[in-house]
Design a protein around this motif. Structure first.
Motif, PDB file in Angstrom:
ATOM      1  N   ALA A  41       0.832  -1.205   0.000  1.00 19.50           N
ATOM      2  CA  ALA A  41       0.000   0.000   0.000  1.00 19.50           C
ATOM      3  C   ALA A  41       0.869   1.258   0.000  1.00 19.50           C
ATOM      4  CB  ALA A  41      -0.930  -0.003   1.218  1.00 19.50           C
ATOM      5  N   LEU A  42       1.919   1.253   0.810  1.00 21.60           N
ATOM      6  CA  LEU A  42       2.816   2.414   0.871  1.00 21.60           C
ATOM      7  C   LEU A  42       3.542   2.612  -0.458  1.00 21.60           C
ATOM      8  CD1 LEU A  42       4.209   4.680   2.463  1.00 21.60           C
ATOM      9  CD2 LEU A  42       5.879   2.976   3.262  1.00 21.60           C
ATOM     10  N   THR A  43       3.939   1.525  -1.097  1.00 20.81           N
ATOM     11  CA  THR A  43       4.661   1.628  -2.370  1.00 20.81           C
ATOM     12  C   THR A  43       3.797   2.293  -3.434  1.00 20.81           C
ATOM     13  OG1 THR A  43       5.957  -0.349  -1.859  1.00 20.81           O
ATOM     14  CG2 THR A  43       5.868   0.340  -4.167  1.00 20.81           C
ATOM     15  N   THR A  44       2.544   1.857  -3.574  1.00 16.60           N
ATOM     16  CA  THR A  44       1.682   2.461  -4.590  1.00 16.60           C
ATOM     17  C   THR A  44       1.333   3.909  -4.242  1.00 16.60           C
ATOM     18  OG1 THR A  44      -0.240   1.422  -3.511  1.00 16.60           O
ATOM     19  CG2 THR A  44       0.691   0.316  -5.444  1.00 16.60           C
ATOM     20  N   GLU A  45       1.292   4.214  -2.943  1.00 17.06           N
ATOM     21  CA  GLU A  45       1.087   5.608  -2.538  1.00 17.06           C
ATOM     22  C   GLU A  45       2.277   6.460  -2.989  1.00 17.06           C
ATOM     23  OE1 GLU A  45      -0.718   8.930  -0.888  1.00 17.06           O
ATOM     24  OE2 GLU A  45      -1.599   6.916  -1.058  1.00 17.06           O
ATOM     25  N   LEU A  46       3.499   5.948  -2.796  1.00 20.51           N
ATOM     26  CA  LEU A  46       4.693   6.677  -3.213  1.00 20.51           C
ATOM     27  C   LEU A  46       4.794   6.782  -4.736  1.00 20.51           C
ATOM     28  CD1 LEU A  46       7.292   5.198  -0.679  1.00 20.51           C
ATOM     29  CD2 LEU A  46       6.212   7.464  -0.610  1.00 20.51           C
ATOM     30  N   ILE A  47       4.333   5.740  -5.424  1.00 21.47           N
ATOM     31  CA  ILE A  47       4.339   5.776  -6.890  1.00 21.47           C
ATOM     32  C   ILE A  47       3.421   6.884  -7.405  1.00 21.47           C
ATOM     33  CG2 ILE A  47       3.574   4.511  -8.951  1.00 21.47           C
ATOM     34  CD1 ILE A  47       4.614   1.967  -7.605  1.00 21.47           C
ATOM     35  N   GLY A  48       2.298   7.077  -6.694  1.00 17.22           N
ATOM     36  CA  GLY A  48       1.365   8.127  -7.087  1.00 17.22           C
ATOM     37  C   GLY A  48       0.013   7.640  -7.530  1.00 17.22           C
ATOM     38  N   ILE A  49      -0.321   6.366  -7.216  1.00 20.01           N
ATOM     39  CA  ILE A  49      -1.638   5.847  -7.614  1.00 20.01           C
ATOM     40  C   ILE A  49      -2.479   5.419  -6.412  1.00 20.01           C
ATOM     41  CG2 ILE A  49      -0.973   5.130  -9.932  1.00 20.01           C
ATOM     42  CD1 ILE A  49      -0.647   2.277  -8.838  1.00 20.01           C
ATOM     43  N   HIS A  50      -2.141   5.868  -5.225  1.00 18.93           N
ATOM     44  CA  HIS A  50      -2.892   5.689  -3.990  1.00 18.93           C
ATOM     45  C   HIS A  50      -2.640   4.316  -3.340  1.00 18.93           C
ATOM     46  CE1 HIS A  50      -6.103   6.161  -1.006  1.00 18.93           C
ATOM     47  NE2 HIS A  50      -6.075   7.433  -1.323  1.00 18.93           N
ATOM     48  N   ALA A  51      -2.685   4.318  -2.019  1.00 20.92           N
ATOM     49  CA  ALA A  51      -2.412   3.115  -1.227  1.00 20.92           C
ATOM     50  C   ALA A  51      -3.433   2.007  -1.462  1.00 20.92           C
ATOM     51  CB  ALA A  51      -2.385   3.477   0.262  1.00 20.92           C
ATOM     52  N   LEU A  52      -4.675   2.373  -1.803  1.00 19.23           N
ATOM     53  CA  LEU A  52      -5.722   1.363  -1.979  1.00 19.23           C
ATOM     54  C   LEU A  52      -5.383   0.372  -3.083  1.00 19.23           C
ATOM     55  CD1 LEU A  52      -8.962   3.523  -1.641  1.00 19.23           C
ATOM     56  CD2 LEU A  52      -7.775   2.202   0.112  1.00 19.23           C
ATOM     57  N   PHE A  53      -4.706   0.832  -4.132  1.00 16.86           N
ATOM     58  CA  PHE A  53      -4.385  -0.062  -5.240  1.00 16.86           C
ATOM     59  C   PHE A  53      -3.335  -1.092  -4.835  1.00 16.86           C
ATOM     60  CE2 PHE A  53      -5.720   4.018  -7.027  1.00 16.86           C
ATOM     61  CZ  PHE A  53      -6.854   3.593  -7.702  1.00 16.86           C
ATOM     62  N   GLY A  54      -2.401  -0.685  -3.988  1.00 19.35           N
ATOM     63  CA  GLY A  54      -1.417  -1.641  -3.488  1.00 19.35           C
ATOM     64  C   GLY A  54      -2.059  -2.705  -2.628  1.00 19.35           C
TER      65      GLY A  54
END
Length: 395
Positions: free
Chosen positions: A235-248
């Motif tokens: 979740a944190l990785t996708t948040e850092l990528i820029g597509i929100h934690a929910l997708f992770g």
């Protein structure tokens, strides 16, 4: 009032309302929705610790998206592959087109000039395209339709719909958060690379972990702790990528193998905490944000009604016609259309995301929450009319 007092208020409201809605045949999820929307504005006068409630509700949604990913089983496609793909994609394309078309009329009326029109249009399209996979699954379970022909096809369509819609939403979020198209393209490429890493590296490890759990002592605390650690890291990785934690969270749940018992054991461990304790707080936050007072003119209520009409035409009409064209009888096609029109919790998650990103205004947020409530409320009564118990007995 402390955070614990406020949490107790919302949880009590949910506990009281859910049995009432189940007795009325409207489903437990609608009870949670109603409790949040009703208690939210009233509780706004008493709440002093919104920040903590928001954080706990976000944790609940992350866990829920993980659980939804766990429920997505590729084996659902067996025997329904062609029909489910046609129905699910039609039920995304038609409402997306209607929502995008409506954006031209809604943008100057309920949006801020600071919001890029392209972002607004894309978000309107995606928000109209959502089907609530977990809500639909619970309705089918409560109505004992899950093993029926209609239930099996509907749950398969909803699963395909969910994956497609969340991929679209991830793309839209990357565009909204990026400063220009170049940054949006970079975000998309990084996101695709992350998905590849999850599938090629992490999934084989999870398969070995699942086999170990199945062959030895079963699911222990160490495995649960490792799973939660990987969940939060994803979740944190996708948040850092820029597509929100929910997708992770969703992606991590989706790649966990559905054979061997690991997914079922994890769901059994985590579902009650996520659904019973944390999600009522999310509904409460959604209720706090739903300001019915903003719909204080006849024009606003007309716009709200048009949103509901377009949502039903797109989802119900698109799904029913596609089901009919792929071989279902009219009654079965109508039942599938009604089920695919269920939005509920997933719509609220998407709307809160849009409000947090600043893509939709509080007024449009309120209109679309009303739409989510109405479409979810209509599901069970319409299903009883279109697909009554005596019809199920004929299968």
């Amino acid at each position: 009032m402390s955070f614990l007092h406020e949490a107790l208020i919302f949880l009590t409201a949910a506990v009281v309302s859910v049995p009432v809605f189940k007795r009325l045949g409207l489903g437990s999820v609608l009870g949670y929705l109603a409790a949040g929307v009703v208690i939210g504005p009233w509780g706004a006068k008493l709440i002093t610790d919104v920040e903590n409630i928001l954080h706990f509700s976000e944790l609940g949604v992350v866990l829920l998206l993980f659980l939804i990913g766990l429920e997505l089983d590729p084996r659902l496609l067996k025997g329904h592959g062609h029909a489910s793909v046609v129905i699910s994609h039609t039920s995304i394309i038609v409402p997306f087109a209607l929502g995008a078309g409506a954006a031209y009329w809604y943008y100057p009326r309920v949006s801020s000039p600071d919001v890029p029109f392209g972002s607004f249009l894309l978000f309107m399209g995606v928000a109209m395209s959502i089907t609530a996979f977990p809500v639909l699954a619970r309705i089918l379970t409560e109505r004992r339709l899950l093993q029926s022909k209609v239930g099996a096809l509907a749950i398969t369509c909803a699963a395909v719909d969910d994956v497609t819609a969340w991929c679209l939403l991830a793309f839209v979020v990357s565009i909204v958060r990026a400063t220009d198209l170049t940054h949006a393209a970079i975000t998309t490429v990084i996101a695709l690379a992350y998905i590849a890493v999850m599938l090629l590296l992490l999934r084989p490890f999870l398969e070995r972990l699942g086999a170990r759990v199945a062959s030895r002592e079963g699911l222990n605390q160490n495995v649960v702790a490792l799973t939660l650690l990987l969940l939060l890291a994803s979740a944190l990785t996708t948040e850092l990528i820029g597509i929100h934690a929910l997708f992770g969270a969703f992606l991590f749940g989706a790649i966990i193998p559905k054979t061997g018992g690991l997914a079922e054991a994890l769901a059994e461990k985590l579902e009650d905490v996520a659904v019973v304790l944390l999600l009522p707080l999310f509904f409460a936050v959604s209720g706090l944000r739903t300001q019915i007072g903003l719909l204080n003119t006849a024009e606003n209520w007309v716009m709200c009604g048009i949103i509901i009409l377009l949502a039903c035409l797109g989802k119900f009409g698109g799904s029913a016609m596609a089901a009919r064209l792929t071989g279902s009888r009219w009654r079965e096609a109508g039942a599938i259309g009604v089920l695919m029109n269920t939005r509920g919790l997933m719509e609220l998650i998407v709307l809160n995301l849009g409000l947090d990103l600043g893509v939709i205004s509080p007024t449009l947020f309120t209109m679309m929450v009303v739409m989510a409530l109405v479409t979810t409320f209509l599901t069970s009564p319409l299903l009883r009319v279109i697909y009554p118990p005596e019809e199920l007995a004929l299968e």
